[in-house]
Scaffold this active site. Sequence first.
Site, PDB file in Angstrom:
ATOM      1  N   THR A 126       0.831  -1.206   0.000  1.00  0.00           N
ATOM      2  CA  THR A 126       0.000   0.000   0.000  1.00  0.00           C
ATOM      3  C   THR A 126       0.863   1.253   0.000  1.00  0.00           C
ATOM      4  O   THR A 126       0.433   2.306  -0.474  1.00  0.00           O
ATOM      5  CB  THR A 126      -0.953  -0.002   1.216  1.00  0.00           C
ATOM      6  OG1 THR A 126      -1.730  -1.192   1.180  1.00  0.00           O
ATOM      7  CG2 THR A 126      -1.878   1.194   1.204  1.00  0.00           C
ATOM      8  N   TYR A 161       4.113 -12.095   5.066  1.00  0.00           N
ATOM      9  CA  TYR A 161       3.000 -11.496   4.326  1.00  0.00           C
ATOM     10  C   TYR A 161       2.699 -12.341   3.096  1.00  0.00           C
ATOM     11  O   TYR A 161       3.507 -12.413   2.174  1.00  0.00           O
ATOM     12  CB  TYR A 161       3.374 -10.064   3.938  1.00  0.00           C
ATOM     13  CG  TYR A 161       2.373  -9.295   3.119  1.00  0.00           C
ATOM     14  CD1 TYR A 161       1.019  -9.631   3.074  1.00  0.00           C
ATOM     15  CD2 TYR A 161       2.784  -8.178   2.394  1.00  0.00           C
ATOM     16  CE1 TYR A 161       0.121  -8.898   2.317  1.00  0.00           C
ATOM     17  CE2 TYR A 161       1.892  -7.430   1.646  1.00  0.00           C
ATOM     18  CZ  TYR A 161       0.556  -7.791   1.605  1.00  0.00           C
ATOM     19  OH  TYR A 161      -0.333  -7.059   0.872  1.00  0.00           O
ATOM     20  N   LYS A 170       0.416 -12.114   7.902  1.00  0.00           N
ATOM     21  CA  LYS A 170      -0.642 -11.329   7.283  1.00  0.00           C
ATOM     22  C   LYS A 170      -1.163 -12.160   6.121  1.00  0.00           C
ATOM     23  O   LYS A 170      -0.465 -12.361   5.132  1.00  0.00           O
ATOM     24  CB  LYS A 170      -0.125  -9.980   6.796  1.00  0.00           C
ATOM     25  CG  LYS A 170      -1.194  -9.151   6.055  1.00  0.00           C
ATOM     26  CD  LYS A 170      -0.623  -7.870   5.481  1.00  0.00           C
ATOM     27  CE  LYS A 170      -1.686  -7.109   4.698  1.00  0.00           C
ATOM     28  NZ  LYS A 170      -1.152  -5.861   4.077  1.00  0.00           N
ATOM     29  N   ILE A 212      -4.319  -6.183   9.323  1.00  0.00           N
ATOM     30  CA  ILE A 212      -3.394  -5.196   8.776  1.00  0.00           C
ATOM     31  C   ILE A 212      -4.161  -4.552   7.629  1.00  0.00           C
ATOM     32  O   ILE A 212      -4.419  -5.162   6.604  1.00  0.00           O
ATOM     33  CB  ILE A 212      -2.069  -5.829   8.342  1.00  0.00           C
ATOM     34  CG1 ILE A 212      -1.379  -6.426   9.581  1.00  0.00           C
ATOM     35  CG2 ILE A 212      -1.168  -4.786   7.675  1.00  0.00           C
ATOM     36  CD1 ILE A 212      -0.061  -7.116   9.292  1.00  0.00           C
TER      37      ILE A 212
END
Length: 294
Positions: free
Chosen positions: A47, A135, A163, A205
């Site tokens: 992001t 992740y 995540k 998250i």
Amino acid sequence: MKDFGRILTAMVTPFNSDQTVNYAAAAQLAQYLVANGSDGVVVAGSTGESATLSNEEKLRLFSSVLDAIGDKATVIAGTGSNDTRASIALTQAAEKLGVHGAMLVGPYYNKPTQEGFYQHFKTIADSSALPFIVYNVPGRTSSNILPPTIARLTACKNIIAVKEASGSLDQVSEIIRITPEGFLVYSGDDGLTLPVLAVGGAGVISVAGHIVGKQMKEMITAFFQGDLAKAQAIHLELHPFFRAIFVTTNPIPIKTAVNLIGLNAGPLRLPMVEATDSEVDYIKKAMQDVGALA
């Protein structure tokens, strides 16, 4: 066991009009997020347009955010890449700055085997004393870190969380089923936060936390207090907004939304481009519906 918190927001990276990083705006955004529901932030994740940030920019971002909120919230550094040696170097540099943990994305483009995933994450974990979040985001990396591999990685004492952004509640459930008690599973999809909590997840998250962090914090708190009806009501109220912020490639919609509420996120860095007029209208409507925009 390190407690990162229930809601960590994956921060956008503010840019100036010439696409250079706006470090002062990043510090201000981090302060805003912590004041509005976030227990901490992830800096230079997907992001945050990490793919187009240099290591020098990332380290300065980590430092700026640490200076702004490091005494009152968790700062997680996005230090993973598809190059194990480069990930080690960035992780060690971030550790020296004092970040509270690091997030390691599954190697993209290379498409490693499950053994390759294991060796990659273990080698990085062995190089640092930081606590790590793995992740898994197959939609961006084109490869899926399977539950048995996550379970195997829990033998590394400082790999304490994942995540999970596969979008599969079945996969989340299997990870929780086969990993030790205390291993943290975070939803990587805002819209799946409540379902992930229901099967034993630790939190989220978040991308939506930029705009509706207080509501998400209220939802998560309600769930853990046993008020499932309240948690469900908030989830359903926010659901259209969760969809709107993924109307096109992340982080285009959320950066648009951050700018719309008057925070200085600036433009995107190429090859990301601005939202279309119709996308902006859709995002605005969703923001108005959750009370984030007049």
